[in-house]
Design an enzyme around this catalytic site. Structure first.
Site, PDB file in Angstrom:
ATOM      1  N   ASP A   1     -61.514 -43.627   2.063  1.00 60.11           N
ATOM      2  CA  ASP A   1     -61.315 -45.036   2.369  1.00 60.11           C
ATOM      3  C   ASP A   1     -62.254 -45.955   1.589  1.00 60.11           C
ATOM      4  O   ASP A   1     -61.879 -47.078   1.223  1.00 60.11           O
ATOM      5  CB  ASP A   1     -61.439 -45.289   3.877  1.00 60.11           C
TER       6      ASP A   1
ATOM      7  N   ARG B   1     -51.353 -44.411   8.857  1.00 60.57           N
ATOM      8  CA  ARG B   1     -50.478 -45.482   8.397  1.00 60.57           C
ATOM      9  C   ARG B   1     -49.744 -45.056   7.139  1.00 60.57           C
ATOM     10  O   ARG B   1     -50.287 -44.321   6.315  1.00 60.57           O
ATOM     11  CB  ARG B   1     -51.275 -46.749   8.089  1.00 60.57           C
TER      12      ARG B   1
ATOM     13  N   SER C   1     -59.599 -39.334   4.998  1.00 59.31           N
ATOM     14  CA  SER C   1     -60.998 -39.618   5.342  1.00 59.31           C
ATOM     15  C   SER C   1     -61.647 -38.482   6.125  1.00 59.31           C
ATOM     16  O   SER C   1     -62.142 -38.663   7.249  1.00 59.31           O
ATOM     17  CB  SER C   1     -61.072 -40.934   6.121  1.00 59.31           C
TER      18      SER C   1
END
Length: 513
Positions: free
Chosen positions: A232, A110, A179
């Site tokens: 994250d 994203r 991540s």
């Protein structure tokens, strides 16, 4: 042969058939009873192996604190990596300007942009775009991957419209949520240790992922600086802190699991160099790798671990996270089928398939309150192709789901209390704070409100799991102390958190100061 003889013969044959039939049904009933007793023994044995009495949870809490100290003392000193995040400035609410984030954690990524307006206006506007990464890019070259990301980022920046603007003299800056296992060396640099989640680009391993992204952005004519590299969990903590200064811990309980928290800088022996001005630093625990002799492991857990891609690693995660709970249940059902003929004389073929039962299915079974347990019927049919089952069988299946979820949730709760104890926020006495260096801290902080930011689909969408976790925290620290602890859902905090960390570590802010 006379009629009488024929009649006698027929009668004898009928009697024999009746006797055979009776014997068959008696034997079948005996087999069913034997099978049912065996099934009950299997479930009872599994329940005993998974038990989490308060005494055991307290031992796990203490082990967690010991391992945290060891991991903070020296790299490699503990199964807990206790990674320095280099995040020493958390959001305060004063952040202003336009900031971007890139959240790369799997087959999709994203890109986000957020317009911040300081204390009064807070987050004024935000937009995001989600992009699927082509499979060939995930296994192609280093340049292919980062150029693909940079091209999509350039397109997103080009669509910047009304409601988004840079402050005078401000450069676009980005928080990079990455991540994957990274050895971080500063707030905006870190080398990739290994790829996971289907990525296989050998040339990236050992390279600084921030440098690779900066180079790709340069090739795509994107004028943007990576201000922060975070995972994250740290992003979730930052997002929570922006909303509430009492957020000290963040926990993700989703497909995987991890935790981070705010630690005093002078309580980190392995930190080299001058202490940060803030006096604190966020520690990324990588708590999935925690292990203890007190963890309630069973032969089912041992088999799952042995069959995994990382045997003898991530033991805690394999007992508490969404990726594994469903498969633990499947393995128990397979044992029931194989050793107790639970589904008839043959083991259903789909019960042999690893990870075919997902944790959302387990949650749906667990939440079934219909008189005949219709949701259990549906899952058996759709997932395993099992067309018939008795109510008694369905109750056993629900019981297995309950055992697995309760154990996972209570272990996660013990992990959270371990963190609270380490930082003196568990409301306990000075003797319970895990080390001498925490004593003065505990004396002043023990009655302050502490918020734990919780994220992840397992915690959000599995109500019974969430309930068991909260109950375990209250049991461990007591009702009075629990009034000062809040577990708060922080939905999708990692993306917003990355933009906030870009803002709190912005070079523009540093220049202004």
């Amino acid at each position: 042969m006379g009629k009488a003889a024929v009649t006698i013969t027929i009668a004898c044959a009928a009697a024999t058939c009746a006797a055979v039939a009776a014997a068959f049904f008696v034997n079948r009933r005996l087999r069913q009873r034997t099978s049912w007793k065996r099934a009950q023994c299997i479930v009872d044995e599994f329940r005993g192996g998974c038990s989490t009495p308060l005494s055991r949870l307290r031992q796990i809490v203490d082990n967690m604190v010991v391992e945290m100290h060891a991991g903070l003392a020296i790299d490699g000193g503990s199964k807990l990596k206790m990674v320095l995040s280099y995040v020493d400035n958390l959001p305060t609410g004063n952040e202003e300007g336009l900031f971007y984030a890139l959240d790369l954690g799997g087959t999709n990524f994203r890109v986000l942009r957020v317009q911040m307006g300081g204390k009064e206006k807070r987050i004024m506007n935000q937009e995001y775009k989600e992009v699927s990464i082509p499979p060939k890019v995930m296994v192609g070259s280093n340049e292919d991957l980062f150029d693909f990301i940079a091209t999509e980022l350039a397109s997103f920046v080009a669509s910047e419209g009304e409601g988004f603007f840079l402050l005078p003299g401000q450069q676009r800056e980005l928080g990079f949520t990455f991540s994957f296992p990274v050895k971080q060396t500063s707030i905006n640099s870190g080398t990739l240790m290994k790829w996971t989640k289907g990525f296989a680009i050998a040339e990236t391993v050992g390279k600084d992922v921030v440098e690779e992204l900066q180079g790709a952005m340069h090739r795509s004519n994107v004028d943007m600086r990576v201000a922060a590299l975070v995972n994250d969990t740290v992003g979730t903590l930052a997002g929570g802190r922006y909303e509430d200064d009492d957020v000290m811990v963040a926990v993700i309980l989703g497909t995987g699991s991890n935790a981070c928290y705010v630690e005093r800088a002078d309580a980190i022996p392995k930190w080299r160099g001058p202490l940060p001005a803030s006096g604190s630093m966020v520690i990324n625990m990588e708590w999935g790798s925690f292990t203890s002799a007190h963890l309630p492991k069973t032969e089912v857990d041992d088999a799952l671990d042995a069959d995994s891609v990382n045997p003898c690693d991530q033991i805690f995660e394999k007992m508490i996270s969404g990726m594994y709970l469903g498969d633990i249940v499947r393995r128990v059902l397979w044992k029931l089928a194989a050793e107790a003929a639970f589904f008839g004389g043959k083991v259903p073929s789909r019960l042999e398939v690893p990870f075919i039962l997902r944790t959302p299915d387990v949650s749906a079974i667990h939440a079934d309150q219909s008189p005949d347990l219709k949701e259990v019927i549906r899952v058996l049919r759709v997932v395993f192709g099992i067309q018939s089952s008795t109510l008694q069988m369905r109750k056993v299946i629900m019981d297995v789901c309950d055992i697995v979820a309760e154990r996972g949730a209570r272990l996660a709760g013990a992990g959270i209390v371990g963190i609270l104890k380490k930082i003196g926020r568990d409301g306990g006495s000075l003797a319970n704070n895990g080390g001498l260096e925490n004593h003065s801290y505990a004396a002043t902080e023990e009655r302050k409100k502490t918020v734990v930011a919780m994220d992840g689909g397992l915690y959000e969408h599995y109500p019974k799991f969430r309930e068991y976790l909260k109950q375990s925290v209250v049991e461990l620290i007591g009702k009075e102390a629990a009034e000062h602890i809040e577990l708060r859902l922080s939905k999708d905090g990692s993306g917003i958190g990355a933009t906030l960390l870009a803002a709190s570590h912005s070079s523009f802010v540093a220049e202004q100061e």
